[in-house]
Design a protein around this motif. Structure first.
Motif, PDB file in Angstrom:
ATOM      1  N   ILE A  29      98.078  68.117   8.384  1.00 45.13           N
ATOM      2  CA  ILE A  29      96.690  68.292   7.940  1.00 45.13           C
ATOM      3  C   ILE A  29      96.161  67.411   7.587  1.00 45.13           C
ATOM      4  CG2 ILE A  29      97.039  69.469   5.928  1.00 45.13           C
ATOM      5  CD1 ILE A  29      94.986  71.315   6.461  1.00 45.13           C
ATOM      6  N   ALA A  30      94.772  66.920   7.986  1.00 43.76           N
ATOM      7  CA  ALA A  30      94.460  65.621   7.543  1.00 43.76           C
ATOM      8  C   ALA A  30      92.785  65.866   7.155  1.00 43.76           C
ATOM      9  CB  ALA A  30      94.494  64.431   8.541  1.00 43.76           C
ATOM     10  N   ARG A  31      92.259  65.363   6.055  1.00 39.95           N
ATOM     11  CA  ARG A  31      91.116  65.595   6.012  1.00 39.95           C
ATOM     12  C   ARG A  31      90.125  64.270   6.401  1.00 39.95           C
ATOM     13  NH1 ARG A  31      88.761  66.237  -0.459  1.00 39.95           N
ATOM     14  NH2 ARG A  31      86.784  66.805   0.395  1.00 39.95           N
ATOM     15  N   ILE A  32      89.146  64.665   7.272  1.00 37.55           N
ATOM     16  CA  ILE A  32      88.433  63.826   8.178  1.00 37.55           C
ATOM     17  C   ILE A  32      87.328  63.351   7.400  1.00 37.55           C
ATOM     18  CG2 ILE A  32      87.454  63.494  10.214  1.00 37.55           C
ATOM     19  CD1 ILE A  32      90.528  63.607  10.614  1.00 37.55           C
ATOM     20  N   ALA A  33      86.612  64.190   6.646  1.00 40.09           N
ATOM     21  CA  ALA A  33      85.205  63.958   6.112  1.00 40.09           C
ATOM     22  C   ALA A  33      85.447  64.974   4.665  1.00 40.09           C
ATOM     23  CB  ALA A  33      84.323  64.143   6.707  1.00 40.09           C
ATOM     24  N   ALA A  34      84.216  64.957   4.053  1.00 35.17           N
ATOM     25  CA  ALA A  34      84.110  66.034   2.919  1.00 35.17           C
ATOM     26  C   ALA A  34      84.528  67.432   3.141  1.00 35.17           C
ATOM     27  CB  ALA A  34      82.839  65.850   2.199  1.00 35.17           C
ATOM     28  N   ASP A  35      83.998  67.741   4.256  1.00 34.79           N
ATOM     29  CA  ASP A  35      84.327  69.236   4.729  1.00 34.79           C
ATOM     30  C   ASP A  35      84.818  69.198   6.014  1.00 34.79           C
ATOM     31  OD1 ASP A  35      82.031  68.671   5.897  1.00 34.79           O
ATOM     32  OD2 ASP A  35      80.853  70.437   5.500  1.00 34.79           O
ATOM     33  N   GLU A  36      85.738  68.481   6.669  1.00 31.71           N
ATOM     34  CA  GLU A  36      86.091  68.468   7.836  1.00 31.71           C
ATOM     35  C   GLU A  36      87.770  68.269   7.801  1.00 31.71           C
ATOM     36  OE1 GLU A  36      84.363  66.062  10.693  1.00 31.71           O
ATOM     37  OE2 GLU A  36      82.413  66.671  10.307  1.00 31.71           O
ATOM     38  N   PHE A  37      88.453  68.895   8.380  1.00 35.53           N
ATOM     39  CA  PHE A  37      89.993  68.864   8.465  1.00 35.53           C
ATOM     40  C   PHE A  37      90.387  68.823   9.735  1.00 35.53           C
ATOM     41  CE2 PHE A  37      88.852  70.489   4.412  1.00 35.53           C
ATOM     42  CZ  PHE A  37      89.712  69.796   3.504  1.00 35.53           C
ATOM     43  N   ALA A  38      91.324  68.162  10.258  1.00 38.48           N
ATOM     44  CA  ALA A  38      92.179  67.993  11.354  1.00 38.48           C
ATOM     45  C   ALA A  38      93.460  68.442  11.197  1.00 38.48           C
ATOM     46  CB  ALA A  38      92.023  66.895  11.947  1.00 38.48           C
ATOM     47  N   LEU A  39      93.995  69.615  12.179  1.00 36.86           N
ATOM     48  CA  LEU A  39      95.236  69.852  12.011  1.00 36.86           C
ATOM     49  C   LEU A  39      95.873  69.468  13.456  1.00 36.86           C
ATOM     50  CD1 LEU A  39      95.064  73.640  11.660  1.00 36.86           C
ATOM     51  CD2 LEU A  39      95.143  71.848   9.878  1.00 36.86           C
ATOM     52  N   VAL A  40      97.191  68.632  13.295  1.00 39.64           N
ATOM     53  CA  VAL A  40      97.771  68.190  14.383  1.00 39.64           C
ATOM     54  C   VAL A  40      99.139  68.878  14.724  1.00 39.64           C
ATOM     55  CG1 VAL A  40      99.066  66.174  15.088  1.00 39.64           C
ATOM     56  CG2 VAL A  40      97.153  65.850  13.930  1.00 39.64           C
TER      57      VAL A  40
END
Length: 85
Positions: free
Chosen positions: A12-23
């Motif tokens: 899991i990575a935080r992309i922006a203040a309220d956006e996350f990405a799951l790989v």
């Protein structure tokens, strides 16, 4: 809560203040992906209490698959964002 709702092998990575990405590693069937997103949504629907105040969250999701939807990181994130909207 987000970390507790995803399997150990998912990045899991935080992309922006309220956006996350799951790989997610390897190939997952559509049903498994839907189940994972349902689990995440259920976990985040639970009431948070912050400073004595009840806080409710919502979640929007978008899904993109490599290499089916894109062949690099920038494109895959763009596809997932488009799918979210």
């Amino acid at each position: 809560r987000l970390l507790s709702a995803i399997p150990d092998n998912v990045l899991i990575a935080r992309i922006a203040a309220d956006e996350f990405a799951l790989v997610l590693p390897g190939k997952m069937c559509t049903e498994s992906l839907i189940s994972l997103f349902d689990d995440l949504t259920d976990e985040l629907k639970k009431l948070f209490i912050v400073g004595g105040q009840d806080v409710m969250l919502s979640m929007s999701t978008g899904l993109a698959r490599y290499p089916h939807d894109a062949d690099n990181v920038e494109q895959i994130l763009n596809c997932a964002t488009q799918a979210m909207y």
